[in-house]
Design a protein around this motif. Structure first.
Motif, short mmCIF file in Angstrom:
data_model
loop_
_atom_site.label_atom_id
_atom_site.label_comp_id
_atom_site.label_asym_id
_atom_site.label_seq_id
_atom_site.Cartn_x
_atom_site.Cartn_y
_atom_site.Cartn_z
N THR A 118 1.14 -1.29 0.65
CA THR A 118 0.44 -0.19 -0.29
C THR A 118 0.84 1.24 0.11
O THR A 118 0.97 1.95 -1.46
CB THR A 118 -0.96 -0.49 1.15
N LEU A 119 1.56 1.33 0.83
CA LEU A 119 2.44 2.33 0.93
C LEU A 119 3.31 3.09 -0.88
O LEU A 119 3.55 3.98 -0.84
CB LEU A 119 3.96 2.80 2.19
N ARG A 120 3.88 1.78 -0.61
CA ARG A 120 4.63 2.07 -2.03
C ARG A 120 3.37 2.15 -3.16
O ARG A 120 4.31 3.53 -4.24
CB ARG A 120 6.02 0.96 -2.62
N PHE A 121 2.67 1.83 -3.69
CA PHE A 121 1.98 2.67 -4.25
C PHE A 121 1.20 3.92 -4.39
O PHE A 121 1.46 4.82 -5.08
CB PHE A 121 0.58 1.41 -4.16
N MET A 122 1.31 3.91 -3.02
CA MET A 122 1.15 5.74 -3.04
C MET A 122 1.72 6.02 -2.38
O MET A 122 1.32 7.57 -2.70
CB MET A 122 -0.31 5.72 -1.41
N SER A 123 3.24 6.22 -2.40
CA SER A 123 3.53 7.26 -2.26
C SER A 123 3.97 8.37 -2.82
O SER A 123 4.81 9.21 -2.95
CB SER A 123 5.55 6.60 -2.14
N PRO A 124 3.65 8.20 -4.66
CA PRO A 124 3.74 9.24 -5.33
C PRO A 124 3.16 10.06 -5.03
O PRO A 124 3.30 11.42 -6.00
CB PRO A 124 3.76 8.19 -7.45
N THR A 125 2.14 10.21 -4.77
CA THR A 125 0.77 10.95 -4.37
C THR A 125 0.98 11.66 -3.24
O THR A 125 0.33 12.64 -2.52
CB THR A 125 -0.81 10.88 -4.42
N VAL A 126 2.12 11.85 -2.26
CA VAL A 126 2.67 12.07 -1.07
C VAL A 126 3.58 13.33 -1.28
O VAL A 126 4.56 13.21 -1.61
CB VAL A 126 2.88 11.03 0.08
N SER A 127 2.85 14.57 -0.37
CA SER A 127 3.85 15.43 -0.52
C SER A 127 2.93 16.71 0.14
O SER A 127 2.24 16.65 1.40
CB SER A 127 3.21 16.68 -1.85
N ALA A 128 3.13 17.55 0.38
CA ALA A 128 3.14 19.20 1.34
C ALA A 128 1.15 19.19 1.20
O ALA A 128 0.67 19.42 2.16
CB ALA A 128 3.62 19.82 1.28
N TYR A 129 0.95 18.66 0.04
CA TYR A 129 -0.62 18.80 0.06
C TYR A 129 -1.02 17.77 0.74
O TYR A 129 -2.36 18.15 0.98
CB TYR A 129 -0.30 19.29 -1.71
N THR A 130 -0.46 16.63 0.37
CA THR A 130 -1.52 15.70 0.57
C THR A 130 -0.48 14.69 1.56
O THR A 130 0.20 13.90 0.92
CB THR A 130 -2.12 14.53 -0.22
N SER A 131 -0.89 14.04 2.51
CA SER A 131 0.35 13.00 3.66
C SER A 131 -0.52 11.47 2.63
O SER A 131 -1.09 11.38 2.04
CB SER A 131 -0.35 13.27 4.78
N MET A 132 0.25 10.96 3.54
CA MET A 132 -0.07 9.72 3.32
C MET A 132 -1.02 9.10 4.24
O MET A 132 -1.87 7.99 3.15
CB MET A 132 0.88 8.91 3.56
#
Length: 520
Positions: A118-132
């Motif tokens: 789950t974390l590996r797939f979602m990592s690209p959309t983590v930023s200062a805008y959207t947390s994990m």
């Protein structure tokens, strides 16, 4: 794959006004909400992150070795929420959905691939805008929507803050006794009936695997197309429905799954729960409409269980009209321009051939109405279709305060702004360029840039957002403006970086680093 559409009738507009949103770490809540709306809505084609595609179809698996694992990403995403949130302590105001599970993947209570998949797939959309943590919440909502639920069943909110260390242990396991299980859920805010319902809701999707529980699942489940030996809790592991309940109540099919029928009585954790109120809750859930409604309500509470210091946003709804990738630029003579895209989300009504917008000043003066007539790109969405119109025009500057169209107003700050077209990003560094009114620079000190950089942290796949402050040096003037540059700034990870610049108490709007000119 093109998703099946979930028409909502008339799609709502998100109405905003300047200054109506709070900030978290210097990031406007509005920017966080719109970024999450983008990940949720832009599913295929133009401007997509591919997030929802991971669970479309519901049976899909995006981890290593593909479909032959016998795994299911939608079920992994639902399970992740359970394990991340159930160790919350409402009385103490700690825990909940905070991605602390990333530090806990080696605990026996978190067996399996689901945490790091789950974390590996979602990592690209983590930023200062959207947390994990925000991505994890969206993951559950998207899974249910793609697996037979609805897009409107659970309101989506942002504002969650990722933990920087492991949380307490205590996720109930198959051998955990009833008293301990109920106590753990009670600490997280769920009573006995709600605990029963949440368990049935969660086990509607996915399987229990031989690779994780060889004492419960027979080795015969392992095949060349089911490497991990997954066995469903019912006959529809890729459909969010109440078959797991009706099988249990009727003693048919899988009878509620192996955690009801396991050969070792101590492994029958679901059975202990279900019978603990004489099957009253399970009988109620045997009505499909009740199951869907109850599950949505409880899942909403679960993803909104967060540490006491966290404030979540208002619900996010798909935006019929939206501005995307707004940027400012300046010519050597000081003319300021604004550019970006206007997105239209539609279902049945064809998009317009002409789109109008205007810019306004602090005294209420509207600029000449600008018109864009060319749709540059398009896409599909779980909510219908998207089409993008580009714009790039000079604005009255200094003094422009907003970009307006279709009843929406976006704030514009032309007193201090990043030059997106003149800043650059490469694989390992940034050059940040910006402009500020020369009249502002007197007595306010030096300009500084802030890069919000997702950086690796020990013990988890989850990146931590690190604020990197860099000095900016004046290098030229252009009309009423002084231009500044950071020079080359090395960063650990240039992906998903957000940037802003500061001058005294003045701050620019934030922009995405991937809008900068791309170098080698």
């Amino acid at each position: 794959m093109v998703p099946s559409f979930r028409p909502l009738g008339l799609l709502p507009l998100l109405m905003f006004s300047t200054g109506s949103f709070s900030q978290l770490n210097g990031i406007d809540m509005r920017d966080r909400m719109e970024e999450m709306e983008h990940i949720w809505v832009d599913n295929n084609g133009a401007n997509t992150d591919g997030f929802v595609g991971a669970v479309s179809p519901c049976s899909n698996y995006v981890g290593p070795n593909g479909q032959n694992r016998g795994e299911q990403s939608s079920a992994q995403w639902v399970r992740f929420v359970f394990h991340d949130s159930v160790t919350a302590n409402l009385a103490a105001g700690t825990g909940g959905v905070d991605a602390s599970l990333g530090f806990e993947s080696d605990r026996p209570e978190n067996l399996g691939l689901f945490v790091n998949d789950t974390l590996r797939f979602m990592s690209p959309t983590v930023s200062a805008y959207t947390s994990m943590s925000d991505n994890i919440a969206l993951g559950l909502i998207a899974s249910l929507a793609e697996c037979g639920g609805t897009t409107t069943g659970i309101p989506l909110r942002v504002g969650r803050i990722d933990a920087e260390e492991a949380g307490p242990a205590g996720v109930p396991e198959p051998t955990t006794d009833l008293k301990t299980t109920l106590a753990q859920f009670a600490a997280a805010g769920f009573n006995q009936s709600e605990t029963i319902a949440l368990t049935a809701c969660g086990h509607s999707l996915g399987r229990i695997h031989f690779s994780n529980f060889p004492d419960i699942v027979d080795a015969s489940a392992v095949t060349s197309t089911n490497i991990n030996g997954g066995v469903g809790f019912d006959a529809t592991p890729a459909v969010f429905d109440n078959a797991v309940v009706t099988d249990y109540i009727g003693g048919t099919g899988a009878q509620g799954g192996l955690l009801v029928t396991a050969g070792n009585v101590s492994d029958r954790s679901d059975f202990r729960l279900y019978v603990s109120d004489n099957n009253v809750t399970m009988q109620a859930l045997s009505v499909e409409a009740t199951f869907q409604s109850q599950c949505n309500s409880l899942f909403e509470r679960m993803i909104n269980t967060v540490p006491a210091a966290v404030t979540l946003s208002d619900p996010i709804t798909p935006m019929t009209w939206k501005a995307v990738d707004i940027g400012l630029d300046i010519t050597p003579t000081g003319a300021v321009s604004i550019s970006g895209y206007i997105r239209n989300l539609y279902y049945a009504t064809a998009p317009p051939t002409v789109v109008y917008y205007d810019t306004s000043t602090a005294n209420g003066t509207l600029s000449a109405v600008e018109v864009t007539t060319t749709a540059l790109s398009s896409g599909t969405s779980i909510f219908g279709y998207t089409v993008y119109y580009g714009f790039n025009n000079t604005i009255a500057s200094p003094g422009t305060t907003s970009l307006n169209f279709e009843g929406i107003s976006y704030p514009v700050n032309d007193e201090i702004f990043i030059l997106t077209a003149q800043s650059t990003s490469s694989r390992s560094d940034f050059v940040l360029k910006a402009a500020a009114l020369t009249s502002l620079t007197s007595g306010l000190g030096s300009m500084t840039g802030v890069l919000y950089v997702p950086e690796r942290q020990q013990g988890t796949v989850v990146n931590k957002i690190v604020n990197t402050t860099v000095p900016m040096t004046a290098y030229a003037t252009a009309g009423n403006y002084t231009l500044f540059s950071s020079g080359s700034v090395a960063v650990q990870n240039t992906r998903s970086v957000i940037a802003k610049v500061l001058l005294g108490d003045s701050a620019s709007r934030t922009v995405k680093g991937d809008l900068f000119a791309q170098g080698a």
